[in-house]
Structure formats: structure tokens, C-alpha cells
Design a protein around this motif. Structure first.
Motif, mmCIF file in Angstrom:
data_model
loop_
_atom_site.group_PDB
_atom_site.id
_atom_site.type_symbol
_atom_site.label_atom_id
_atom_site.label_comp_id
_atom_site.label_asym_id
_atom_site.label_seq_id
_atom_site.Cartn_x
_atom_site.Cartn_y
_atom_site.Cartn_z
ATOM 1 N N PHE A 19 1.232 -1.399 -0.008
ATOM 2 C CA PHE A 19 -0.171 0.319 0.136
ATOM 3 C C PHE A 19 0.638 1.164 -0.168
ATOM 4 N N TRP A 20 2.161 0.886 1.011
ATOM 5 C CA TRP A 20 2.778 2.424 0.648
ATOM 6 C C TRP A 20 3.301 3.048 -0.360
ATOM 7 N N ALA A 21 3.719 1.500 -1.696
ATOM 8 C CA ALA A 21 4.327 2.142 -2.342
ATOM 9 C C ALA A 21 3.587 2.814 -3.365
ATOM 10 N N ASP A 22 2.087 1.837 -3.494
ATOM 11 C CA ASP A 22 0.680 2.679 -4.152
ATOM 12 C C ASP A 22 0.404 4.437 -4.176
ATOM 13 N N LEU A 28 3.344 10.646 -5.827
ATOM 14 C CA LEU A 28 4.536 12.043 -6.002
ATOM 15 C C LEU A 28 4.181 11.854 -7.853
ATOM 16 N N LEU A 29 3.249 11.225 -8.153
ATOM 17 C CA LEU A 29 2.220 11.490 -9.848
ATOM 18 C C LEU A 29 1.584 12.361 -9.349
ATOM 19 N N VAL A 30 0.519 13.012 -8.698
ATOM 20 C CA VAL A 30 -0.226 14.342 -8.362
ATOM 21 C C VAL A 30 0.219 15.573 -8.046
ATOM 22 N N ILE A 34 1.044 18.618 -10.715
ATOM 23 C CA ILE A 34 0.443 20.132 -10.040
ATOM 24 C C ILE A 34 1.734 21.093 -10.678
ATOM 25 N N VAL A 35 2.783 20.487 -10.736
ATOM 26 C CA VAL A 35 3.732 20.975 -11.010
ATOM 27 C C VAL A 35 4.343 21.792 -12.553
#
Length: 71
Positions: A19-22, A28-30, A34-35
Motif C-alpha cells: 500500500f505504501w508504494a501505491d 508523486l504523480l499528482v 501540479i508542478v
């Protein structure tokens, strides 16, 4: 387009990853989306190093060795 491609590359692995990797991949993708949209600042080097070592520790401790299996 790159964020969409990375999302499509990570999506099939969500059933087998912890779960932590998902959650980390999604966060990080979000963050990157946003960046990219707002032309924001990328993270500092110390934060990237901290995230890299955190991920490596998260992979190492459940398996207790490095090599082909955790990779």
C-alpha cells in the motif's frame, strides 16, 4: 503526457505492490502533475535524496536482502 504515461505504467502493478508504494507513486504523480500545470518549483535535492532512501528502506526491510527479488 508523461504523467499519464507514468500512471499507465504504474497502474497494473498496484495489486501486487504494498500500500505504501501505491500511495507514494500516486502522491508523486499528482505532485508532478501540479508542478507541470502551475509551472511550480521541483523539489529540492535533499528531499529527493530523503524520498529515495525511504523507498530503498521500505523495499529492504520486508525482504531483508537486496538483489533480484526486491528489484
Amino acid at each position: 503526457m508523461l504523467v499519464a504515461g507514468a500512471t499507465l505504467a504504474v497502474a497494473p502493478h498496484t495489486l501486487w505492490l504494498p500500500f505504501w508504494a501505491d500511495f507514494a507513486a500516486a502522491a508523486l504523480l499528482v505532485w508532478r502533475a501540479i508542478v507541470s500545470i502551475r509551472a511550480g518549483v521541483l523539489p529540492r535535492r535533499w528531499l529527493l535524496i530523503l524520498l529515495t532512501f525511504s523507498g530503498a528502506i521500505g523495499v529492504f526491510f520486508p525482504i531483508a536482502h537486496l538483489g533480484r527479488d526486491p528489484g
